[in-house]
Design a protein around this motif. Structure first.
Motif, short mmCIF file in Angstrom:
data_model
loop_
_atom_site.label_atom_id
_atom_site.label_comp_id
_atom_site.label_asym_id
_atom_site.label_seq_id
_atom_site.Cartn_x
_atom_site.Cartn_y
_atom_site.Cartn_z
N UNK A 171 3.68 -34.64 7.95
CA UNK A 171 2.98 -33.36 7.97
C UNK A 171 2.05 -33.22 6.78
N UNK A 172 2.50 -33.68 5.61
CA UNK A 172 1.64 -33.57 4.42
C UNK A 172 0.39 -34.43 4.56
N UNK A 173 0.53 -35.60 5.17
CA UNK A 173 -0.63 -36.46 5.38
C UNK A 173 -1.64 -35.79 6.31
N UNK A 174 -1.14 -35.23 7.40
CA UNK A 174 -2.03 -34.57 8.36
C UNK A 174 -2.69 -33.35 7.74
N UNK A 175 -1.92 -32.55 7.00
CA UNK A 175 -2.49 -31.37 6.35
C UNK A 175 -3.55 -31.77 5.32
N UNK A 176 -3.34 -32.89 4.65
CA UNK A 176 -4.33 -33.36 3.67
C UNK A 176 -5.64 -33.72 4.34
N UNK A 177 -5.56 -34.28 5.52
CA UNK A 177 -6.78 -34.63 6.26
C UNK A 177 -7.44 -33.39 6.84
N UNK A 178 -6.62 -32.49 7.41
CA UNK A 178 -7.16 -31.28 8.05
C UNK A 178 -7.76 -30.32 7.02
N UNK A 179 -7.18 -30.30 5.82
CA UNK A 179 -7.60 -29.37 4.76
C UNK A 179 -7.55 -27.92 5.21
N UNK A 180 -6.61 -27.62 6.10
CA UNK A 180 -6.41 -26.25 6.58
C UNK A 180 -5.03 -26.15 7.22
N UNK A 181 -4.61 -24.94 7.50
CA UNK A 181 -3.34 -24.71 8.17
C UNK A 181 -3.52 -24.82 9.68
N UNK A 182 -2.50 -25.25 10.40
CA UNK A 182 -2.64 -25.31 11.86
C UNK A 182 -2.68 -23.91 12.46
N UNK A 183 -3.42 -23.78 13.53
CA UNK A 183 -3.46 -22.49 14.24
C UNK A 183 -2.43 -22.46 15.36
N UNK A 184 -1.86 -23.63 15.67
CA UNK A 184 -0.83 -23.69 16.71
C UNK A 184 0.13 -24.83 16.41
N UNK A 185 1.43 -24.56 16.56
CA UNK A 185 2.46 -25.58 16.38
C UNK A 185 3.38 -25.56 17.58
N UNK A 186 3.53 -26.69 18.24
CA UNK A 186 4.49 -26.86 19.33
C UNK A 186 5.48 -27.94 18.91
N UNK A 187 6.75 -27.62 18.88
CA UNK A 187 7.76 -28.57 18.43
C UNK A 187 8.81 -28.78 19.51
N UNK A 188 9.19 -30.04 19.69
CA UNK A 188 10.23 -30.40 20.65
C UNK A 188 11.32 -31.15 19.91
N UNK A 189 12.37 -30.44 19.44
CA UNK A 189 13.48 -31.12 18.78
C UNK A 189 14.50 -31.62 19.79
N UNK A 190 15.16 -32.72 19.46
CA UNK A 190 16.18 -33.31 20.35
C UNK A 190 17.42 -33.62 19.52
N UNK A 191 18.58 -33.20 20.03
CA UNK A 191 19.85 -33.53 19.39
C UNK A 191 20.54 -34.64 20.18
N UNK A 192 20.94 -35.69 19.47
CA UNK A 192 21.64 -36.81 20.10
C UNK A 192 23.12 -36.80 19.77
N UNK A 193 23.45 -36.38 18.55
CA UNK A 193 24.82 -36.57 18.07
C UNK A 193 25.63 -35.30 17.87
N UNK A 194 25.16 -34.39 16.96
CA UNK A 194 26.07 -33.33 16.52
C UNK A 194 25.47 -31.94 16.53
N UNK A 195 24.44 -31.73 17.31
CA UNK A 195 23.82 -30.42 17.35
C UNK A 195 22.64 -30.25 16.42
N UNK A 196 22.44 -31.19 15.50
CA UNK A 196 21.26 -31.18 14.65
C UNK A 196 20.11 -31.88 15.35
N UNK A 197 18.91 -31.72 14.79
CA UNK A 197 17.75 -32.43 15.31
C UNK A 197 17.80 -33.88 14.85
N UNK A 198 17.95 -34.80 15.80
CA UNK A 198 17.98 -36.23 15.49
C UNK A 198 16.62 -36.88 15.71
#
Length: 317
Positions: A171-198
């Motif tokens: 994320x820091x690399x992308x933000x450094x290139x964009x030089x701005x904050x995102x106007x939209x964020x879509x996240x798809x987390x997946x848990x494989x083991x214990x309820x956390x995002x794996x």
């Protein structure tokens, strides 16, 4: 201020010990603060400094700044105390786990007129600096899309999931290139083991039309660390697993255009972009020292650290 600022290291465990070693090599190490007295004494003796407690560091006018490689939930309170004492602060990623805590760090730094630098180490990697140079020189044309894959097996933490542990790099690399904050964020987390995002897919959109995609996983049987920037004239790929520094970054010129109802496309075989071998942590902490000397804004400032925390707080499984 002295020609070389003196910096205390808070937390000398898995990663903090590298802060200790690097700051000692740079001639900037003042002392060590850690709850593990035996570990702290061993490192302090090795590098010829004292073990101190936090309050004595804050009260010492000879100490200009601190670096924090603590569990992230302790960063905000420690940073606020440091700023109140007039110290500059380097906070490892993520700078906090809560948006309010991260914002309070940014606000406190601004009020104290002190440096707050986020430990986004890959932004100081010579391979990434080579990519930035290509972008600034116009070799890629207009930047349309950035994607980053960071996959492997482990590490598993009680407090951190895969997104919080791995994605701040990308994320820091992308933000450094964009030089701005995102106007939209879509996240798809997946848990494989214990309820956390794996594993997680994070999609970003920016006002200038650039888009980004981050894919991280701690449950992958294969390892991949690849960062790509796609422009209108060319694409560049950074393969961080490549050991040859002259082959880490490759530029691919391409041409895509519509001809009537059809499309034509072409891509060359790629050109290796030579990178000077280096130690990103040395460059990163050296940059922090320079920012203290000149009281100037870091390349990876507190606002970037805050933005990463905001993005990661959109994820939940």
């Amino acid at each position: 201020m002295r020609s070389m600022p003196k910096i205390a290291v808070f937390g000398c465990g898995y990663w903090g010990k590298n802060h200790v070693r690097t700051l000692a090599e740079l001639g900037a190490l003042a002392c060590i603060v850690d709850q593990d007295e035996n570990l702290a004494k061993e490192l302090a003796q090795k590098h010829g400094v004292d073990v101190r407690d936090a309050q004595s560091v804050f009260a010492d006018p000879a100490i200009d700044g601190i670096t924090m490689a603590l569990p992230a939930q302790y960063h905000a309170e420690t940073a606020r105390q440091a700023f109140a004492a007039g110290k500059h602060v380097f906070a490892e990623k993520p700078i906090a786990l809560d948006v309010r805590d991260a914002q309070s760090m940014v606000d406190a730094a601004q009020s104290a007129n002190r440096v707050l630098m986020a430990g986004h180490i890959l932004c100081h990697h010579n391979a990434f600096r080579a990519i930035v140079s290509l972008i600034e020189d116009g070799a890629l044309g207009d930047i349309k899309y950035v994607q980053s894959h960071r996959l492997g097996f482990g590490k598993f933490h009680t407090k951190f999931d895969a997104a919080w542990d791995l994605a701040p790099h990308d994320l820091s690399l992308i933000l450094s290139i964009a030089k701005s904050s995102p106007i939209k964020v879509d996240a798809v987390p997946v848990s494989v083991t214990d309820g956390q995002t794996d594993s997680a897919h994070i999609h970003l959109a920016f006002e200038n039309g650039m888009k980004g995609h981050v894919f991280v996983s701690r449950h992958s049987a294969y390892v991949e660390r690849r960062f790509s920037v796609i422009g209108t004239k060319a694409s560049v790929v950074w393969d961080d697993l490549e050991q040859d520094w002259n082959k880490k970054v490759t530029l691919y010129k391409h041409d895509v255009a519509r001809e009537g109802d059809a499309w034509r496309s072409s891509k060359d075989d790629g050109e290796n972009i030579a990178c000077e071998a280096g130690m990103a942590l040395t460059d990163e902490l050296g940059h922090f020292i320079d920012c203290i000397k000149e009281n100037r804004e870091p390349l990876t400032n507190g606002r970037q650290g805050l933005e990463v925390v905001k993005i990661l707080n959109t994820l939940s499984v």
